[in-house]
Design a protein around this motif. Structure first.
Motif, short mmCIF file in Angstrom:
data_model
loop_
_atom_site.label_atom_id
_atom_site.label_comp_id
_atom_site.label_asym_id
_atom_site.label_seq_id
_atom_site.Cartn_x
_atom_site.Cartn_y
_atom_site.Cartn_z
N LYS A 36 0.84 -1.21 0.00
CA LYS A 36 0.00 0.00 0.00
C LYS A 36 0.87 1.26 0.00
O LYS A 36 0.65 2.18 -0.81
CB LYS A 36 -0.92 0.00 1.23
N TRP A 38 4.13 1.47 -0.61
CA TRP A 38 5.02 1.51 -1.77
C TRP A 38 4.29 2.21 -2.93
O TRP A 38 4.85 3.05 -3.62
CB TRP A 38 5.44 0.09 -2.17
N GLU A 39 3.02 1.87 -3.10
CA GLU A 39 2.23 2.49 -4.16
C GLU A 39 2.09 3.99 -3.92
O GLU A 39 1.97 4.77 -4.86
CB GLU A 39 0.85 1.82 -4.22
N GLU A 40 2.17 4.39 -2.65
CA GLU A 40 2.03 5.80 -2.31
C GLU A 40 3.36 6.54 -2.30
O GLU A 40 3.42 7.73 -1.96
CB GLU A 40 1.33 5.95 -0.96
N MET A 61 1.73 -4.21 -4.01
CA MET A 61 1.72 -2.83 -4.51
C MET A 61 0.83 -2.72 -5.74
O MET A 61 0.03 -1.79 -5.88
CB MET A 61 3.14 -2.38 -4.83
N LEU A 62 0.96 -3.71 -6.65
CA LEU A 62 0.13 -3.70 -7.85
C LEU A 62 -1.35 -3.84 -7.51
O LEU A 62 -2.21 -3.23 -8.18
CB LEU A 62 0.55 -4.84 -8.79
N TRP A 64 -2.86 -2.67 -4.91
CA TRP A 64 -3.34 -1.35 -4.47
C TRP A 64 -3.41 -0.37 -5.65
O TRP A 64 -4.32 0.46 -5.72
CB TRP A 64 -2.43 -0.79 -3.38
N LYS A 65 -2.45 -0.49 -6.56
CA LYS A 65 -2.41 0.42 -7.69
C LYS A 65 -3.61 0.26 -8.61
O LYS A 65 -4.21 1.22 -9.07
CB LYS A 65 -1.12 0.18 -8.49
N PHE A 66 -3.99 -1.01 -8.84
CA PHE A 66 -5.07 -1.27 -9.80
C PHE A 66 -6.45 -1.40 -9.15
O PHE A 66 -7.46 -1.13 -9.79
CB PHE A 66 -4.76 -2.54 -10.59
N HIS A 68 -7.04 -0.55 -5.52
CA HIS A 68 -7.21 0.43 -4.45
C HIS A 68 -7.83 -0.15 -3.17
O HIS A 68 -8.55 0.55 -2.46
CB HIS A 68 -8.06 1.62 -4.94
#
Length: 469
Positions: A36, A38-40, A61-62, A64-66, A68
């Protein structure tokens, strides 16, 4: 393919209720937290530390990126199980012609996975497709060697082994034990057959496959001045941890722990027995492969902690065992009894666990967290708290890089202990939510000298501290 995909969907959803409902307390939530943030914009190992390879954080991370949300990992879990099922099916096809029988044996294997799945989003789960693919190509080669006397090993297979080893290396390196056993046996065969050129070609193929996965992560962390930190979290800490960790056999061995081992790690020791019987009967390299698998996996599982999800990496062994049973001259009725026992046993245990599952009550955390002003939530850290989803639940980024399992990590590395101690001693985090044993914690003097007790929840052993003014 459609059937296997639907099976993967049903399996993941049925066995990931903790993630779906947001009450999972397992390690998967540590990975989710790092993913989470890392995506931020945070950097693993520099801003947030855990002793796993970066690939597991990257997957989270992916998600959360795709997607959320913490449930985003379900997509990657389903895809992972789906690919694993494809290769399990292909392994079954090496011995059985009927597609329906292959599907049946694949499902039996998957049912056993339900016993050791541990809620999902674990390193072993994402390694399984690669472990199973490597096993498939190893068996293809060994069958050609045994049946057709083909000695040369395809460089394409070695490329797959390299990718698979890299995936394990970048999550939890011991997950690669089965892959390494296959490579060892193939190397011995090639040396025996004097295939020096083929050995070089395969070494090159393996290296290319490994670097294809490893280099992007190495470059990223090197650019972030975190390459050594990545290696420390991925390998160096875990070497110290393995050295300091005692085998579960050295602890208090009860009937429960013995039953746990016999039940969950069945494929690891049973493949050794099957291998002995196969080698006695056929005297070929496949029998030796099974024996070596059993030896190395049993050593691995008997010299460390007895955690059920560790057994996931030997799941494909169960399919090999079932296939040997199917090929045997045992009566059809006996086989039906064995298959029925396996299905009923796996389903029975899974259903029993589901009925008796304990849904953690996190309401006590709410009563503590509401006491932290919104303007000060950015200055917060949880120490040794079992509710590992606390950061994403309250959308709070950990103030320090050492944000979970602090006393456990400190106890396994003198260097990490000192770094952690200095961080908390010289840092300025205002709020600490502490859930461990303070008298035995590295934070004992720090907390007593620098913090005041604000509130306690004795029911769950949690104390909220605030820095003294």
């Amino acid at each position: 393919m459609v059937m296997l995909f639907l099976i993967a969907c049903v399996f993941v959803v049925a066995n990931s209720m903790g993630i779906i409902r947001g009450y999972n307390n397992d390690d998967c939530m540590i990975f989710n937290t790092i993913g989470k943030f890392w995506e931020e914009g945070k950097v693993p190992y520099i801003d947030l530390f855990d002793h796993k390879g970066p690939l597991i954080f990257f997957i989270n991370m992916l998600s959360w990126k795709f997607f959320h949300c913490e449930q985003g990992t379900l997509f990657f879990q389903i895809f992972s199980i789906f690919i694993m099922l494809i290769f399990l099916f292909k392994i079954a096809k090496l011995e059985v012609k009927s597609n329906w029988k292959c599907l049946f044996f694949t499902v039996i294997t998957l049912l056993f996975l339900g016993l050791i799945y541990s809620g999902g989003n674990m390193t072993e789960e994402y390694c399984l497709p690669f472990i199973t693919a490597s096993l498939y190509f190893t068996l293809v080669y060994l069958k050609k060697y045994v049946d057709d006397k083909v000695t040369k090993h395809s460089i394409k297979y070695a490329f797959v082994y390299g990718i698979s080893f890299a995936v394990c290396f970048l999550t939890r390196v011991t997950n690669a034990v089965g892959i390494c056993v296959g490579i060892l046996l193939i190397l011995i065969i090639l040396i025996k057959e004097k295939e020096g050129k083929n050995i070089f070609e395969n070494a090159l193929g393996f290296l290319i496959g490994f670097l294809a996965i490893f280099v992007p992560f190495a470059v990223y962390f090197a650019k972030k001045n975190a390459f050594y930190e990545m290696l420390e979290g991925t390998i160096l800490f875990n070497l110290k941890y393995a050295t300091n960790s005692a085998s579960w056999l050295q602890g208090e061995v009860s009937m429960y722990t013995v039953r746990l081992y016999l039940q969950h790690f069945f494929p690891s020791y049973m493949i050794f027995i099957v291998g002995l019987l196969k080698f006695k009967k056929e005297k070929n390299a496949i029998g030796i492969f099974y024996i070596l698998l059993g030896i190395f996996e049993t050593i691995l599982f008997m010299t460390g902690r007895l955690l059920q999800h560790y057994a996931m990496i030997c799941l494909p062994n169960l399919l090999l065992i079932v296939l040997e049973l199917e090929k045997s001259k045992i009566s059809k009725n006996y086989k039906v009894v064995v298959y029925s026992f396996m299905i009923i046993g796996c389903l029975g245990i899974s259903i029993k666990r589901y009925i008796k599952r304990i849904v953690p009550d996190h309401s006590a955390y709410e009563s503590l967290m509401v006491q932290i002003p919104e303007t000060e939530k950015e200055s917060f850290i949880a120490v040794d708290v079992s509710f590992r989803a606390i950061y994403e639940r309250y959308d709070v980024c950990p103030y320090y890089k050492y944000f979970v399992l602090q006393d456990f990590q400190a106890s396994n590395s003198e260097k990490l202990y000192q770094q952690m101690y200095d961080t908390f001693l010289n840092g300025h985090v205002k709020w600490i939510l502490f859930g461990g044993n303070l008298e035995e914690s590295f934070m004992k003097t720090i907390v007593k000298e620098r913090y005041d007790v604000v509130a306690q929840e004795e029911s769950i052993g949690i104390t909220l501290y605030r820095m003294k003014d």
